[in-house]
Structure formats: structure tokens, C-alpha cells
Design a protein around this motif. Structure first.
Motif, PDB file in Angstrom:
ATOM      1  N   PRO A  36       8.215   1.895  10.390  1.00 55.85           N
ATOM      2  CA  PRO A  36       7.702   0.630   9.860  1.00 55.85           C
ATOM      3  C   PRO A  36       8.603   0.129   8.731  1.00 55.85           C
ATOM      4  N   SER A  37       8.610  -1.170   8.514  1.00 53.90           N
ATOM      5  CA  SER A  37       9.471  -1.760   7.492  1.00 53.90           C
ATOM      6  C   SER A  37       9.045  -1.324   6.096  1.00 53.90           C
ATOM      7  N   GLU A  38       9.951  -1.505   5.139  1.00 53.36           N
ATOM      8  CA  GLU A  38       9.624  -1.179   3.746  1.00 53.36           C
ATOM      9  C   GLU A  38       8.394  -1.956   3.295  1.00 53.36           C
TER      10      GLU A  38
ATOM     11  N   ASN B 160       6.267   7.633 -10.995  1.00 55.93           N
ATOM     12  CA  ASN B 160       6.836   7.108  -9.758  1.00 55.93           C
ATOM     13  C   ASN B 160       7.479   8.191  -8.914  1.00 55.93           C
ATOM     14  N   GLN B 161       8.063   9.211  -9.542  1.00 54.71           N
ATOM     15  CA  GLN B 161       8.717  10.265  -8.795  1.00 54.71           C
ATOM     16  C   GLN B 161       7.722  10.956  -7.870  1.00 54.71           C
TER      17      GLN B 161
ATOM     18  N   TYR C 251       0.738   2.034   1.453  1.00 55.96           N
ATOM     19  CA  TYR C 251       0.616   3.011   0.376  1.00 55.96           C
ATOM     20  C   TYR C 251       0.186   2.399  -0.948  1.00 55.96           C
ATOM     21  N   GLY C 252       0.224   1.081  -1.043  1.00 53.43           N
ATOM     22  CA  GLY C 252      -0.153   0.443  -2.292  1.00 53.43           C
ATOM     23  C   GLY C 252       0.854   0.656  -3.400  1.00 53.43           C
ATOM     24  N   VAL C 253       2.140   0.695  -3.020  1.00 56.14           N
ATOM     25  CA  VAL C 253       3.214   0.873  -4.001  1.00 56.14           C
ATOM     26  C   VAL C 253       4.227  -0.250  -3.816  1.00 56.14           C
ATOM     27  N   ASN C 254       5.202  -0.320  -4.725  1.00 54.95           N
ATOM     28  CA  ASN C 254       6.225  -1.357  -4.566  1.00 54.95           C
ATOM     29  C   ASN C 254       7.315  -0.900  -3.606  1.00 54.95           C
TER      30      ASN C 254
END
Length: 253
Positions: free
Chosen positions: A45-47, A18-19, A54-57
Motif C-alpha cells: 500500500p502507498s505511504e 517516533n522511533q 496507522y494514524g502516523v505521518n
């Protein structure tokens, strides 16, 4: 209207931890700010949008934005969003102050641009700062410091001659005073002193910084010395107050 940056749908060759994900996202956003995709004061842009692109959480995106906030590139307003910081560039004034390194740490590209050059006789203040005999011949340069395509500071820099005879040419070619010093055999140099005050700019300085004459600037005078403690540069620098914040450190860097 907020401009949306088109991000890749995935991060190619990105390590799985994740880092690495959050660091890569932070780097791409900082580069977008450097290119002017997002202007000072503009909302990102919002989170949720960034996470989908990006396809991440959202936790990963939140960590990326927190990193940019710590660097002074953005500000996070609870309930409103994340905005490009008006004071988007944090410049470090320490024992080893380097413009290009400061820019890189902020995720920006920066360089020096020579506006004027002359060989002249040192004034009393120049001679004292550089520890030269009165009326010694010196190289005097007017230099514009640029970052993210914006003028950040303009400086009047003085160097002893004949020691730095080719400094102007190397600086024009590389955009780096560190590289220019290296070309003259100075592989390391340190800041002996810095004095910081606030003042109104002259019309010439205001024009170079692209700001009104009634907007204050930060004025810094400084002396750099080589490894033997011999003064090699005396500079007077005017920083754009609305684009720069100065951080004075006591670290050996």
C-alpha cells in the motif's frame, strides 16, 4: 490486484517516541511478508494509505519502509511505489552463521526440516573435512531450510559419531542445529571456512527448492568447528538463487 493488509487503527501500548512507531510498523509489515500476505514482487500500500491506517505521518511510514529496504525485504521504486523484493531474504555467512538468527534479523520465522537421515561411512572428502579416520561412521542428514513458508536452501550435512548420536532427534524436535549442538554440550561453534560457487541443481534439489532445474543455485560447502577447533559439521548447501542473497561478513558474529 494488490492485496491490502488490514492494520489496527492504532498501535496499542506503543511508546510515544517516533522511533518506536516506525520500528513497530516495520515489524508488522515484515511479519505480513513472512506470512505470505505480500508475495515477492507485489506492491505494498502507498505511504499515504499506510499513514492513515496507522494514524502516523508519512515521514514515519517512510522511515519504516527505508528500514525494510535496508534489510533486503522490499525495494523502493521512485514514482512507482514499494515492492516486496524478489530476493527477499538476506542470509549472512560469517564466523557465526545461524539460520534462525538470519531469519529473525530479516523479520521472518525459519527452521530446519529433516528430509532424510542415515548412518554411513565417511567418504574421503567427509573424513578430511571432519578430520576423521577413513571410513569412520558418520551421521548424514538431508535438511531443508525454510523461511516465510518457502524453501530457501537444501543441505547435505555430516556429523561425527558417536559424539552427536542424538542430533537427528533434537533437530527434528526443535528445527534448530544450534539447539541440537547445545544438547550435546556444544554451546558455541564457528565457521572455519565457506566456499561459494554457482551451479545448476540436480532434479532432486530443484524439486525440494520448488524451482526449475535450469535455474542456477548458489552452492556453498562449509566446515564448522567447536570452541577447541575440532570439526563438528561438514555441509554442502544449495541456495535458491531467486529467493536468497548471500552476504559474506568478516565480523566476529
Amino acid at each position: 490486484m494488490t492485496k491490502l493488509l488490514t492494520f489496527p487503527t492504532s498501535l496499542p501500548d506503543t511508546p510515544r517516541d517516533n522511533q518506536s512507531f516506525w520500528a513497530r510498523i516495520a515489524n508488522e509489515i515484515s511479519e505480513a511478508i513472512a506470512r505470505g500476505v505480500y508475495e515477492p514482487g507485489q506492491r505494498l500500500p502507498s505511504e499515504h494509505v499506510l499513514a492513515e491506517q496507522y494514524g502516523v505521518n508519512r515521514h514515519t511510514v517512510r522511515r519504516s519502509l527505508a528500514s525494510l529496504c535496508q534489510k533486503g525485504l522490499v525495494r523502493i521504486t521512485q514514482g512507482s511505489g514499494t515492492y516486496v523484493e524478489d530476493f527477499a531474504v538476506d542470509l549472512i555467512i560469517g564466523k557465526r552463521t545461524r539460520h534462525r538468527q538470519n531469519m529473525a534479523q530479516a523479520g521472518l520465522q525459519g527452521r530446519f526440516e529433516v528430509q532424510d537421515a542415515q548412518r554411513t561411512r565417511a567418504t574421503a572428502a567427509m573424513a578430511q573435512a571432519l578430520q576423521l579416520p577413513a571410513r569412520s561412521t558418520v551421521l548424514r542428514l538431508q535438511v531443508l531450510g525454510v523461511g516465510a513458508g518457502q524453501p530457501l536452501h537444501v543441505s547435505d550435512r555430516v556429523f561425527p559419531l558417536p559424539r552427536f548420536e542424538r542430533l537427528e532427534a533434537v533437530l527434528r524436535e526443535t528445527g534448530s542445529i544450534t539447539d541440537a549442538f547445545t544438547a550435546h554440550g556444544v554451546t558455541d561453534y564457528t565457521r572455519k571456512e565457506s566456499r561459494i560457487t554457482a551451479q545448476l541443481p540436480s532434479p532432486e534439489v530443484a524439486a525440494l527448492l520448488k524451482q526449475p532445474v535450469n535455474r542456477p543455485v548458489l552452492f556453498v560447502t562449509s566446515v564448522n568447528v567447536d570452541g577447541a577447533g575440532v570439526p563438528i559439521e561438514f555441509a554442502s548447501t544449495w541456495f535458491a538463487g531467486d529467493r536468497v542473497k548471500l552476504t559474506v561478513t568478516h565480523d566476529d558474529r
